[in-house]
Design an enzyme around this catalytic site. Structure first.
Site, mmCIF file in Angstrom:
data_model
loop_
_atom_site.group_PDB
_atom_site.id
_atom_site.type_symbol
_atom_site.label_atom_id
_atom_site.label_comp_id
_atom_site.label_asym_id
_atom_site.label_seq_id
_atom_site.Cartn_x
_atom_site.Cartn_y
_atom_site.Cartn_z
ATOM 1 N N ARG A 148 4.623 6.863 3.355
ATOM 2 C CA ARG A 148 5.798 6.652 2.334
ATOM 3 C C ARG A 148 5.293 5.877 0.483
ATOM 4 O O ARG A 148 6.376 6.096 -0.360
ATOM 5 C CB ARG A 148 7.059 5.993 1.984
ATOM 6 C CG ARG A 148 6.959 7.188 3.342
ATOM 7 C CD ARG A 148 9.434 7.343 3.706
ATOM 8 N NE ARG A 148 8.891 5.579 3.509
ATOM 9 C CZ ARG A 148 11.078 5.549 3.135
ATOM 10 N NH1 ARG A 148 11.637 6.312 3.730
ATOM 11 N NH2 ARG A 148 11.250 4.674 2.681
ATOM 12 N N ASP A 149 4.588 5.130 0.384
ATOM 13 C CA ASP A 149 3.979 4.422 -0.356
ATOM 14 C C ASP A 149 2.413 4.640 -0.997
ATOM 15 O O ASP A 149 1.698 3.316 -1.830
ATOM 16 C CB ASP A 149 4.352 2.607 -0.769
ATOM 17 C CG ASP A 149 4.483 2.168 -1.679
ATOM 18 O OD1 ASP A 149 4.440 2.875 -2.821
ATOM 19 O OD2 ASP A 149 4.502 0.521 -1.486
ATOM 20 N N LEU A 150 1.850 5.324 -0.584
ATOM 21 C CA LEU A 150 0.382 5.832 -1.164
ATOM 22 C C LEU A 150 0.194 5.328 -2.510
ATOM 23 O O LEU A 150 1.034 6.297 -3.313
ATOM 24 C CB LEU A 150 -0.543 6.922 -0.773
ATOM 25 C CG LEU A 150 -0.503 6.954 0.597
ATOM 26 C CD1 LEU A 150 -1.062 8.202 1.424
ATOM 27 C CD2 LEU A 150 -1.710 5.769 0.742
#
Length: 190
Positions: A148-150
């Site tokens: 969820r935070d690439l």
């Protein structure tokens, strides 16, 4: 998640030396936070975010050693101070010791080469990095973990130029509401 340092074995104070001595690596990254820090807010794009250092350590502990393109956790420790020392439990510091990737993050490489053809990655290098990242994400999804935070800031490059996905602090798992493979809090701190 707090401040981040590069630690190299040389003349630390006793507390820092004891922490670094617990891991065999010559150079490590140490992230410092507070055990009970749970911060809610928004990121740059306006998405709602929740920062929970223990959750990040849980995910890192589960993922470490499972894939060569996922940056590894070497240890997580709390300071020895207790409420008896005048500190509330939420003020206890947590130190997360991580694998050091000497190539820095992908964002720095992108911005350093902006507008300069001679410093850009070759097509072969871009394909290798993309393959590393996709392989790590596919593996994480197979284990039920969604990062969820690439972003380019969360892709590191090691000594050999291999991409490594890092910072799963925003990750969710498919077992969020029940028993799953992520370690319990009592099993994550050394």
């Amino acid at each position: 998640m707090g401040s981040v340092w590069l630690a190299v074995r040389c003349g630390f104070d006793d507390a820092a030396q004891a922490l670094v001595d617990k891991v065999p690596a010559e150079r490590v990254v140490i992230k410092r936070s507070f055990v009970e820090l749970v911060r809610r807010g928004e990121d740059k794009s306006g998405r709602s975010v929740r920062e929970d250092p223990l959750h990040e350590v849980r995910v890192l502990k589960y993922l470490t050693g499972k894939h060569p393109s996922i940056a590894g956790l070497l240890g997580a420790y709390t300071d020895a101070r207790t409420p008896a020392h005048g500190l509330a439990p939420e003020d206890r510091e947590m130190f997360v010791v991580l694998e050091f990737c000497s190539g820095g993050d992908l964002f720095d490489h992108i911005t350093a080469t902006e507008g300069r053809e001679e410093n850009r990655f070759s097509n072969d290098k871009v394909l290798r990095l993309f393959t590393d990242m996709c392989s790590a994400v596919i593996a994480m999804h197979g284990w039920g973990i969604i990062h969820r935070d690439l972003s380019p800031e969360n892709i590191l490059l090691d000594d050999h130029g291999q991409a490594k996905v890092c910072d799963p602090g925003q990750a969710v798992d498919k077992w969020a509401n029940g028993p799953g493979p992520l370690p319990r809090d009592k099993d994550i701190l050394g």
